[in-house]
Design an enzyme around this catalytic site. Structure first.
Site, short mmCIF file in Angstrom:
data_model
loop_
_atom_site.label_atom_id
_atom_site.label_comp_id
_atom_site.label_asym_id
_atom_site.label_seq_id
_atom_site.Cartn_x
_atom_site.Cartn_y
_atom_site.Cartn_z
N LYS A 68 47.79 50.95 35.27
CA LYS A 68 48.07 50.36 36.69
C LYS A 68 49.51 50.60 37.52
CE LYS A 68 44.21 46.93 35.27
NZ LYS A 68 44.01 45.47 35.18
N TYR A 108 35.29 47.83 40.57
CA TYR A 108 35.45 46.55 40.10
C TYR A 108 34.06 45.82 40.71
CZ TYR A 108 39.78 46.64 37.87
OH TYR A 108 41.00 46.96 37.01
N ASN A 171 48.59 42.84 34.36
CA ASN A 171 48.46 43.44 32.78
C ASN A 171 48.52 45.08 32.58
OD1 ASN A 171 45.91 44.09 33.67
ND2 ASN A 171 44.62 42.51 32.60
N HIS A 174 44.12 49.63 32.25
CA HIS A 174 42.67 49.40 31.95
C HIS A 174 42.18 50.13 31.09
CE1 HIS A 174 38.63 49.10 33.60
NE2 HIS A 174 38.49 50.28 33.28
N GLU A 185 32.42 54.78 34.70
CA GLU A 185 33.86 54.93 35.36
C GLU A 185 34.31 56.29 35.32
OE1 GLU A 185 36.22 51.95 33.05
OE2 GLU A 185 34.96 50.43 33.91
P1 TYD Z 1 38.35 42.21 33.53
O1 TYD Z 1 37.24 43.35 33.86
O2 TYD Z 1 37.41 40.74 33.30
O3 TYD Z 1 39.14 42.17 32.23
P2 TYD Z 1 39.45 43.80 31.48
O4 TYD Z 1 40.72 44.51 32.54
O5 TYD Z 1 40.21 43.14 30.64
O6 TYD Z 1 38.54 44.55 31.39
O7 TYD Z 1 39.06 41.89 34.72
C1 TYD Z 1 39.47 43.08 35.65
C2 TYD Z 1 41.02 42.61 35.95
O8 TYD Z 1 40.91 41.58 36.82
C3 TYD Z 1 42.02 42.17 34.72
O9 TYD Z 1 42.46 43.37 34.11
C4 TYD Z 1 43.02 41.51 35.42
C5 TYD Z 1 42.12 40.96 36.65
N1 TYD Z 1 41.90 39.57 36.46
C6 TYD Z 1 42.62 38.61 37.04
O10 TYD Z 1 43.49 38.89 37.92
N2 TYD Z 1 42.33 37.35 37.02
C7 TYD Z 1 41.34 36.79 36.10
O11 TYD Z 1 41.13 35.45 35.93
C8 TYD Z 1 40.71 37.71 35.36
C9 TYD Z 1 39.63 37.24 34.50
C10 TYD Z 1 41.11 38.99 35.59
#
Ligand code: TYD
Length: 209
Positions: A68, A108, A171, A174, A185
């Site tokens: 990201k 998303y 974080n 992805h 995807e």
């Molecule tokens: P998600 O698809 O639930 O998680 P992942 O990336 O682990 O598959 O969410 C997509 C992204 O959205 C996640 O990586 C970070 C962001 N996010 C937030 O900013 N706040 C939140 O409360 C959640 C659940 C996700």
């Protein structure tokens, strides 16, 4: 031709999840959705090993991994790639791009009703991403473990998020969360010509069936 139709059907079904209304309105909306993402979405069903997920854990299973914008800014791309290489997976596609909003909203679409969705899209569009396709035995499930929990505070040390991030809003990486998700995807972010089938010379050192 049948394969191409399957691809179109799948594309339009993405639009249908987002939009409701009369069948005619849906048809128009789906055509618009198709037109807007068309450059990113070509017939990846054509080709011998395009997705090759011959059941869960198939040798040619593929997943989408993206570094990201925060990961790119922090120069973590090399370390993240290295983890997948060292684990034994095979890189079959890679590109850097600043993602258009339409592509991110397709990616998303399941989260579009969440309160964090607008800021997620802003952040994901704020700078370049490095998007990759990795292939190998059980790669979807294994890479989710390598990436760690969505919330870095809960991601174990040793995972990518557990080692490189502290907050859910940034974080770093992805990873597709299921076989179906990976397939959707990969088709969204890559066209067939951007994926390379090649044989690893050390294949027999990473698995034996
Ligand atoms: P998600 O698809 O639930 O998680 P992942 O990336 O682990 O598959 O969410 C997509 C992204 O959205 C996640 O990586 C970070 C962001 N996010 C937030 O900013 N706040 C939140 O409360 C959640 C659940 C996700």
């Amino acid at each position: 031709m049948v394969l191409f139709q399957r691809c179109l059907t799948r594309t339009f079904s993405l639009g249908q999840r987002k939009l409701s209304g009369s069948p005619q309105q849906e048809k128009v909306a789906n055509m618009q959705a198709w037109a807007s993402i068309r450059p990113h979405y070509q017939s990846c069903w054509v080709g011998a090993r395009s997705y090759g997920t011959e059941g869960a854990g198939g040798l040619s299973e593929r997943t989408l991994i993206a570094v990201k914008p925060d990961g790119v800014q922090r120069r973590l791309v090399g370390q993240i790639i290295q983890r997948f290489e060292k684990r034994g997976f095979k890189l079959v596609g890679l590109k850097m791009l600043k993602a258009p909003e339409e592509l991110l909203s397709q990616h998303y679409h399941d989260l579009s009703k969440k309160p964090f969705y607008p800021s997620l899209l802003r952040y994901m569009g704020s700078g370049p991403l490095v998007v990759m396709v990795w292939e190998g035995y059980n790669v979807v499930s294994t890479s989710r473990k390598m990436v760690g929990d969505t919330n870095p505070a809960e991601a174990p040390p040793g995972s990518i998020r557990g080692d490189f991030s502290i907050h859910i809003s940034r974080n770093v990486v992805h990873a597709s969360d299921s076989l179906d998700g990976a397939q959707r995807e990969i088709q969204l972010w890559f066209n067939c010509k951007e994926l390379t089938d090649w044989d690893c010379h050390d294949q027999s050192s990473t698995f034996h069936l």
